[in-house]
Scaffold this active site. Structure first.
Site, PDB file in Angstrom:
ATOM      1  CG  HIS A 178       2.658 -16.369 -15.738  1.00 44.60           C
ATOM      2  ND1 HIS A 178       2.055 -15.361 -15.028  1.00 44.60           N
ATOM      3  CD2 HIS A 178       3.162 -15.777 -16.855  1.00 44.60           C
ATOM      4  CE1 HIS A 178       2.180 -14.215 -15.688  1.00 44.60           C
ATOM      5  NE2 HIS A 178       2.864 -14.450 -16.787  1.00 44.60           N
TER       6      HIS A 178
ATOM      7  CD  GLU B 175       0.263 -14.243 -22.518  1.00 34.97           C
ATOM      8  OE1 GLU B 175       0.032 -13.606 -23.558  1.00 34.97           O
ATOM      9  OE2 GLU B 175      -0.368 -14.070 -21.450  1.00 34.97           O
TER      10      GLU B 175
ATOM     11  CE  LYS C 190      -3.815 -14.582 -22.307  1.00 31.39           C
ATOM     12  NZ  LYS C 190      -3.419 -13.472 -23.205  1.00 31.39           N
ATOM     13  CG  ASN C 191      -0.675 -15.324 -26.995  1.00 35.44           C
ATOM     14  OD1 ASN C 191      -1.563 -14.598 -26.560  1.00 35.44           O
ATOM     15  ND2 ASN C 191       0.600 -15.118 -26.726  1.00 35.44           N
TER      16      ASN C 191
END
Length: 388
Positions: free
Chosen positions: A239, A243, A246-247
């Site tokens: 998780h 994140e 992805k950013n």
């Protein structure tokens, strides 16, 4: 705020259980119990511990802006917790025979499924609140404070529930070497590659190009570049990394443009030291001004366009709770997530996690009404952190 009839019935129990401090467990104690514990021990612990943790958060709701609590999405979440609280409370004085233990395990599995969408639902509640009502800095600060604590509480509760259902229910862990939800030999690079594969799929679905990642590892203990492993919960690590990747991927694409011939890779470095395991993720996405850097951990803040709450469509970014939740997952076992940025160059994220299971203890919120009153009263409103 207005109480439902069922909440009035639970009020005395919430008041009672909120007087007890939640019991912080370590990764080591979780994995030891997975090997040597039994279902009766887990039942007797969880039927009390879950009520304690939920009661602490229910007490804090009373200090939120009433208009937020009255939002339909917030009321939905409230009703879910009332139902789950009542279901666990029903086992309070029930002896642990075979039928009771089976029913308890099934109840926990149902609670976990019921609460699966709590994070986006509370994010939507915030969006509803901001759409209908203006709030000052004090109210926003209280909401930020509460959301951090509520979601951290939720991470802990779901960890305990999932550990129980994997050990004693009909579910099975993803990896056969796992002790319930804990993997004693998490391959950190493999988890990062899995997270990248998911991010890549998401980008392709959104018609975005996908930069590559450049990953390397270093083990301080033997000065090698061999595969780095650790005792951890693989889904939590996934998780966090998903994140951040992805950013970084999105920032890189947006800096160089959708039609660029090539993109610089996002660099990932894994370093396992004596105390901490650190993951550094560095991009060339143009960086973030220092004035905006701290705001990235505020709920509902995003550098991407905010999606419509009515759209129902998947999106790469924009909901504004990805980074705050990722940081909570890192902090849950005494780690951290820090961002550093050079404007017009790129951003680096540093994820620090405890390298040893005995040092990785839960960080849990404790109800303290003085924190909502902005007093100078001393006293921690989190469980005591591990001290080496």
């Amino acid at each position: 705020m207005r109480f439902s009839r069922s909440m009035f019935k639970l009020a005395n129990h919430i008041e009672y259980y909120s007087k007890f401090q939640p019991t912080s467990v370590t990764l080591k104690s979780l994995i030891d119990f997975a090997r040597d514990g039994d279902i009766k021990q887990s039942y007797k612990f969880l039927r009390v511990e879950l009520l304690i943790r939920w009661s602490h958060m229910r007490k804090e709701i009373d200090y939120l802006p009433s208009k937020l609590v009255e939002m339909p999405s917030f009321q939905l979440v409230n009703s879910l917790y009332e139902q789950s609280y009542s279901e666990v409370l029903a086992f309070k004085d029930v002896e642990p025979n075979a039928s009771t233990l089976r029913n308890f395990t099934e109840t926990l599995a149902n609670i976990r499924r019921r609460h699966a969408e709590v994070v986006p639902t509370l994010a939507q509640a915030y969006m509803e609140f901001e759409k209908l009502s203006s709030s000052d800095m004090i109210e926003k600060s209280r909401i930020q404070y509460f959301y951090d604590r509520f979601f951290m509480n939720r991470i802990g509760v779901r960890t305990l529930i999932y550990q129980h259902t994997l050990l004693f229910g009909d579910e099975f862990p993803q990896n056969s070497q796992q002790a319930g939800i804990i993997d004693p030999m998490v391959d950190v690079a493999a988890v990062i590659h899995d997270a990248y594969a998911t991010a890549k799929f998401l980008f392709v679905q959104a018609s975005y190009p996908v930069p590559e990642i450049d990953l390397c590892s270093h083990n301080v203990q033997d000065h090698s570049t061999n595969r780095v492993t650790m005792v951890y919960i693989p889904s939590h690590l996934y998780h966090i990394v998903f994140e951040l990747l992805k950013n970084s991927l999105r920032a890189t694409v947006e800096r160089y443009g959708l039609n660029a011939k090539s993109y610089p890779p996002v660099k990932v470095l894994i370093v396992k030291g004596h105390e901490d395991l650190t993951i550094q993720i560095t991009d060339s996405g143009g960086g973030i001004p220092r004035s905006k850097l701290s705001r990235l951990f505020h709920y509902m803040y995003s550098t991407a366009p905010k999606p419509s709450i009515e759209s129902g469509k998947s999106c790469i970014a924009g909901l504004g709770y990805g980074l705050p939740i990722a940081r909570l997952y890192a902090k849950y076992f005494q780690g951290n997530l820090i961002l550093s940025s050079v404007e017009d160059l790129g951003t680096s994220a540093y994820v620090s996690l405890k390298a040893t299971a005995e040092n990785a203890s839960e960080l849990l919120p404790i109800f303290n009404k003085s924190r909502y009153s902005y007093t100078t009263e001393k006293g921690s409103d989190w469980t005591v952190q591990y001290k080496s």
